[in-house]
Write a protein that holds these residues in place. Structure first.
Motif, PDB file in Angstrom:
ATOM      1  N   ASN A 164      -1.764   2.512   7.629  1.00 32.66           N
ATOM      2  CA  ASN A 164      -1.986   2.038   6.254  1.00 32.66           C
ATOM      3  C   ASN A 164      -0.686   1.764   5.491  1.00 32.66           C
ATOM      4  OD1 ASN A 164      -3.506   1.212   4.041  1.00 32.66           O
ATOM      5  ND2 ASN A 164      -3.423   3.239   3.099  1.00 32.66           N
ATOM      6  N   ARG A 166      -2.086   7.259  14.722  1.00 35.73           N
ATOM      7  CA  ARG A 166      -2.945   7.174  13.535  1.00 35.73           C
ATOM      8  C   ARG A 166      -3.932   8.358  13.499  1.00 35.73           C
ATOM      9  NH1 ARG A 166      -5.146   3.495   9.966  1.00 35.73           N
ATOM     10  NH2 ARG A 166      -7.278   4.025   9.477  1.00 35.73           N
ATOM     11  N   THR A 195       0.815  -1.224   0.000  1.00 39.82           N
ATOM     12  CA  THR A 195       0.000   0.000   0.000  1.00 39.82           C
ATOM     13  C   THR A 195       0.846   1.271   0.000  1.00 39.82           C
ATOM     14  OG1 THR A 195      -0.072  -0.036   2.405  1.00 39.82           O
ATOM     15  CG2 THR A 195      -1.909  -1.096   1.245  1.00 39.82           C
TER      16      THR A 195
END
Ligand code: SF4
Length: 427
Positions: free
Chosen positions: A365, A402, A124
């Motif tokens: 991510n 995050r 990703t």
């Protein structure tokens, strides 16, 4: 450790790196939706990008010779993709193709180049090799490239040779908008005169300023270590030094160019220096990580474990690749490593990071297909409860980071949008 490969996706990821996979004709019955197999310069991979259970991203060798005798075969069965074992056709796992980004087929406005030739997703994150080919590949009469490396072979196949700051920025913004990337990794080889950081800095500055994304830099170790202080101030979040091999004799043999130009000690000094730069920063929202990268399978497992112990003892995080004998490389004729030899290495990778309290798996991510991450080493640990408290602390840190990082990124995107620069308004 769960030894049944049907119940341990980490073990399946490792086993597929070591044995590869065959692809049944049924796979090609439907329109291909996944990512095509690319030969780019930003990574070691050449395989099929897949998603395994537990959200593990991987890049499975399918083109190399050893994959032709793999016991694993990928079938398409109705709407599903299934890996089965050859012979009894036992079902091993259902998998998915990693989504193919639409921007791969778009062209840059500034240069009319296909965006996939500028950067590619590895899991990703976005990997970019912005400059010319590593000079070890160009030496005459004899090249001094690392013997596992395919960078000089891949040039111009799926990857443009030189890339402007403008076109790189366009691709980063497209990948941010459409693939929701949070991290961009810049990679170079060796260039005479230690110019690799001079080359990368304009890309780093512009991408950081325009997007606020996490940024990593992977180059040889610069002789002026204060350049890493400057990189940190510039907003770089990760520096990575690939010394590949811990055994000194083996290092000379596998990486003749690196040995001649830098030597193993200069790599180790840079890792140590950069790790110290981040100390005191552990709870910062502007993260800084020093990485030492090795390849497991080109030296005895105990040497890889020594390297892991040294890297983590300095406060740096190891990146451990599994050797893949890529087609047409100097080591194409070698066998890939055995899964059973790799298991203790990845078990130790996880445990050493936890023992040292290193911030593994914190970046939001960031899923990596080309390596088993330290946190994925959990799948190989004999005593998963040993680090239960540290795991809880890490999970809490991950949550806090995050929320803060994605909030900042959204604010950054909004500001850009207000200025009319095309970035999305959601993280
Ligand atoms: S330094 Fe070695 S591994 Fe890196 S690009 Fe050059 S030859 Fe390949």
């Amino acid at each position: 450790m769960q030894t049944d490969i049907r119940r341990n996706p980490g073990l399946l990821k490792l086993e597929l790196y070591c044995k590869g996979m065959r692809i049944d004709d049924s796979f090609f019955n439907e329109t291909r939706q996944g990512r095509r197999i690319m030969r780019t310069r930003a990574g070691l991979g050449s395989g099929l990008e897949l998603l395994l259970e537990d959200g593990l991203w991987t890049n499975v060798p399918v083109a190399e010779d050893f994959a032709k005798s793999s016991p694993y075969i990928l079938f398409r069965e109705d709407e599903k993709l299934v890996i089965r074992r050859d012979g009894d056709r036992e079902k091993i796992a259902e998998v998915e193709l990693s989504p193919k980004p639409e921007w791969y087929e778009q062209k840059t406005k500034s240069s009319d180049k296909m965006m996939s030739r500028i950067g590619s997703l590895q899991g990703t994150y976005l990997g970019i090799y912005p400059s010319k080919v590593c000079e070890y590949w160009l030496e005459k009469p004899e090249k001094s490239n690392c013997k596992f490396c395919s960078v000089g072979l891949n040039l111009g196949v799926d990857d443009a040779d030189e890339k402007s700051v403008e076109e790189v920025l366009e691709v980063v913004i497209a990948a941010r908008n459409e693939s929701r990337i949070t991290y961009v990794d810049f990679n170079t080889g060796h260039y005479e005169g230690d110019t690799y950081l001079d080359i990368l800095e304009p890309y780093v500055r512009r991408v950081k300023e325009e997007t606020g994304l996490l940024i990593g830099v992977q180059t040889p170790p610069h002789n002026d270590l204060s350049r890493y202080d400057k990189l940190k101030k510039m907003g770089v979040n990760r520096v990575s030094f690939c010394f590949e091999i811990w055994d000194r004799e083996r290092f000379i043999d596998v990486c003749p160019g690196k040995h001649r130009e830098y030597g193993l000690d200069r790599y180790l000094e840079a890792i140590d220096y950069c790790a110290k730069l981040g100390q005191g920063d552990r709870f910062s929202f502007d993260p800084w990580v020093s990485n030492g990268e090795i390849i497991a399978g080109l030296e005895p497992p105990e040497k890889s474990i020594e390297a892991i112990d040294w890297i983590t003892s300095r406060g740096a995080i190891p990146t451990v690749c599994v050797f893949r004998p890529l087609q047409a490389t100097d080591y194409a004729h070698l066998d890939p490593p055995k899964t059973e030899d790799m298991i203790p290495i990845f078990g130790r990778l996880y445990e050493a990071c936890m023992e040292q309290g290193l911030p593994i798996g914190v970046a939001p991510n960031v899923h990596v297909s080309l390596v088993l991450l330290p946190e994925e080493g959990r799948y190989f640990t004999k005593n998963p409860r040993k680090f239960a408290l540290k795991e809880m602390a890490l999970a809490a840190k991950k949550q806090v980071f995050r929320r803060k990082f994605l909030g900042d990124l959204e604010a950054h995107d909004r500001r850009r949008a207000e200025k009319g620069i095309g970035v999305s308004q959601s993280a």
